[in-house]
Design an enzyme around this catalytic site. Structure first.
Site, short mmCIF file in Angstrom:
data_model
loop_
_atom_site.label_atom_id
_atom_site.label_comp_id
_atom_site.label_asym_id
_atom_site.label_seq_id
_atom_site.Cartn_x
_atom_site.Cartn_y
_atom_site.Cartn_z
N HIS A 156 -14.85 -2.21 -4.30
CA HIS A 156 -14.61 -2.28 -5.29
C HIS A 156 -13.57 -1.46 -6.23
O HIS A 156 -13.46 -0.92 -7.28
CB HIS A 156 -16.19 -2.80 -6.63
CG HIS A 156 -16.47 -3.89 -6.36
ND1 HIS A 156 -16.93 -4.91 -5.88
CD2 HIS A 156 -17.73 -4.11 -5.66
CE1 HIS A 156 -17.60 -5.44 -5.63
NE2 HIS A 156 -18.21 -4.88 -4.84
N SER A 277 13.15 10.58 -9.20
CA SER A 277 13.16 9.55 -10.49
C SER A 277 14.69 10.48 -10.93
O SER A 277 14.80 11.44 -10.43
CB SER A 277 11.91 10.25 -11.06
OG SER A 277 12.44 9.72 -12.71
N LYS A 283 9.40 13.42 -9.93
CA LYS A 283 7.92 12.94 -9.29
C LYS A 283 9.06 12.67 -8.15
O LYS A 283 9.67 13.46 -7.53
CB LYS A 283 9.08 11.13 -10.10
CG LYS A 283 8.37 11.79 -11.74
CD LYS A 283 6.66 10.80 -11.43
CE LYS A 283 7.01 9.57 -10.93
NZ LYS A 283 7.54 9.07 -11.27
N ASN A 285 8.12 9.59 -5.41
CA ASN A 285 7.65 8.40 -5.54
C ASN A 285 7.16 8.10 -4.08
O ASN A 285 8.66 7.93 -3.42
CB ASN A 285 8.90 7.65 -6.27
CG ASN A 285 8.97 8.19 -7.96
OD1 ASN A 285 7.82 8.58 -8.37
ND2 ASN A 285 9.84 7.73 -8.25
N GLU A 290 5.99 0.62 -1.28
CA GLU A 290 5.77 0.30 -2.69
C GLU A 290 7.13 -0.93 -1.88
O GLU A 290 6.79 -1.88 -2.21
CB GLU A 290 6.73 0.46 -3.90
CG GLU A 290 5.63 2.07 -4.16
CD GLU A 290 6.06 2.51 -5.22
OE1 GLU A 290 7.38 2.02 -5.47
OE2 GLU A 290 5.56 3.52 -6.10
N LYS A 325 16.18 -21.23 10.11
CA LYS A 325 16.45 -19.86 10.64
C LYS A 325 16.99 -18.34 9.97
O LYS A 325 16.78 -17.47 10.10
CB LYS A 325 18.15 -20.20 11.31
CG LYS A 325 18.69 -21.19 12.30
CD LYS A 325 20.30 -21.43 12.43
CE LYS A 325 19.91 -22.58 13.32
NZ LYS A 325 19.49 -23.58 12.02
#
Length: 456
Positions: A156, A277, A283, A285, A290, A325
């Site tokens: 969880h 970024s 940043k 990333n 992703e 295709k």
């Protein structure tokens, strides 16, 4: 220019109608396979005496010339000729003249295109299996490095129990092993020759389908001509297997994306597999992870697209099958590139062992150790579970952890708890002691890895 099939017609389509009906913008990817199939077919026609040796040799020479031109990118395909088959037949006619028209004896575009796709997918499956195999090797190598790297295990998305990070990686190895098996089995359905089924009913010519199948490297032939030209199960199986593969890669990418975040800081990806970024200088990333996560939906779409095309088709061939295709080509490119990226990303990924270990020391993932400890002393597990649950609540309220509770406080709850409890609560020890088959104990993880190395 008149259509090669235009004898029945006295009208002419407008250009935009031709463009809508043409498949050459995408089925030109089958050019290599189309020429290979044609060479096998003409050799069979010579073998059975349907063509003279002289006619057959002229056609073979022309096809080989086209192979050379294709390799040099000297063929220009046109929408006027609709598809790869009519384009190639036109090129062949330009090379050798009217005798080129004899190549299509005892053959239809229906069995021709099916043959092309079987040849294409056989080649693709070999490459896919090889890349999955390599990725499995990368996972085993990385797992070997991190058998004793302690990481939080989750259910969880909550800390559950400490585990070996190598054990976590080996879970993905097992998934990829099943993927490789599925694609390998897919080869059996791709390795069947439809050539000679003609349009749907076979042919009156004395062809030898086993001969052409052998020429093309197929292990068997379709036993029913209707099935041969209308079957796309082998492509559906490929798209289904690819969807499961991408689901596995997406799950892994989701975890990598989380692990890269400031909140986790478990791993760092190399610059090769990261981007920055345009506005935020700090940043880094995990864009490749992703993208794989995002492209999973694309592959699912290719599967559902073809399933939808197939669901209402009467036997045998229908123009709807022209839609079989693009999804196959798209999925092929997607999974092959994704596997290359995953292999490189995991092989070069830096693991923050200290941060992983720390995250298992400032949590309650050792609560099960205490409950198991009490159960091993004879206390019913349900009673032990309740005691530990109340202790966790007290710790949360007082701002400390189970390993911070003094021994006298433990023994005030039950004299069953002795000084060895602190060793049992240590996350390293908790992982070390899990010796059950397939568990996260270091010896068990090493056994998994050893078995994987032998398997590979």
């Amino acid at each position: 220019m008149a259509k090669l099939w235009g004898g029945r017609f006295d009208g002419k389509n407008e250009a935009w109608i031709d463009a809508f009906g043409a498949s050459i913008p995408f089925d030109q990817k089958l050019a290599k396979q189309d020429l290979i199939g044609s060479l096998a077919h003409v050799k069979m026609l010579i073998h059975t005496g349907i063509l003279t040796k002289d006619e057959g040799e002229q056609i073979i020479a022309g096809l080989k010339t086209l192979q050379e031109k294709l390799a040099k990118d000297e063929l220009t395909f046109t929408i006027e000729n609709e598809d790869i088959h009519l384009n190639m037949e036109t090129f062949l006619h330009q090379e050798i003249g009217p005798v080129a028209g004899k190549l299509h004896t005892a053959r239809s575009r229906n069995d021709q295109v099916a043959t092309d796709m079987h040849l294409y997918l056989k080649e693709v499956l070999t490459e896919v299996v090889a890349k999955i195999h390599h990725f499995r090797e990368v996972l085993v190598e990385k797992a070997q490095e991190h058998i004793e790297t302690i990481a939080p295990g989750y259910t969880h998305l909550q800390h559950a129990q400490p585990i070996s990070f190598g054990h976590h990686l080996m879970a993905y190895y097992q998934m990829l092993t099943r993927d490789e098996q599925r694609f390998t089995e897919n080869m059996q359905r791709a390795d069947i020759s439809p050539l000679g089924a003609a349009a749907l009913a076979g042919t009156t010519f004395p062809i030898d389908r086993e001969f052409s199948a052998k020429e093309l490297g197929f292990s068997q032939v379709y036993q029913n001509s209707l099935d041969a030209v209308s079957d796309r199960d082998f492509i559906l199986e490929f798209l289904s297997n690819a969807s499961i593969l991408m689901m596995h890669l997406s799950r892994f990418c989701e975890e990598i994306i989380l692990w890269c975040s400031h909140e986790y800081q478990f791993v760092e990806l190399t610059d090769t597999f990261s981007t920055g970024s345009s506005i935020m200088p700090q940043k880094k990333n995990p864009d490749m992870a992703e993208l794989i996560r995002g492209k999973t939906g694309r592959v699912y779409g290719d599967l559902f697209g073809l399933l939808t095309v197939m669901k209402g088709l009467p036997l045998a061939y229908n123009k709807d099958l022209q839609e079989d295709k693009e999804g196959m080509f798209d999925t092929t490119e997607t999974i092959l590139t994704s596997l290359d990226i995953m292999s490189g990303m995991i092989a070069t990924m830096k693991v923050n062992k200290e941060r992983m270990l720390e995250s298992t020391q400032k949590d309650f993932s050792n609560a099960t150790e205490l409950a198991d400890y009490l159960a091993s002393k004879g206390l019913p597990f349900r009673q032990a579970h309740e005691i530990v649950g109340k202790l966790v609540l007290q710790c949360i309220q007082n701002g400390h952890y189970l390993q911070d509770i003094p021994l006298e406080a433990y023994q005030a709850i039950t004299p069953l708890i002795e000084e060895d409890i602190y060793e049992k609560l240590d996350s390293y020890t908790a992982v070390l002691r899990r010796h059950s088959l397939g568990g996260t104990g270091f010896e068990q993880v090493q056994k998994q890895i050893d078995a994987a190395k032998a398997q590979l």
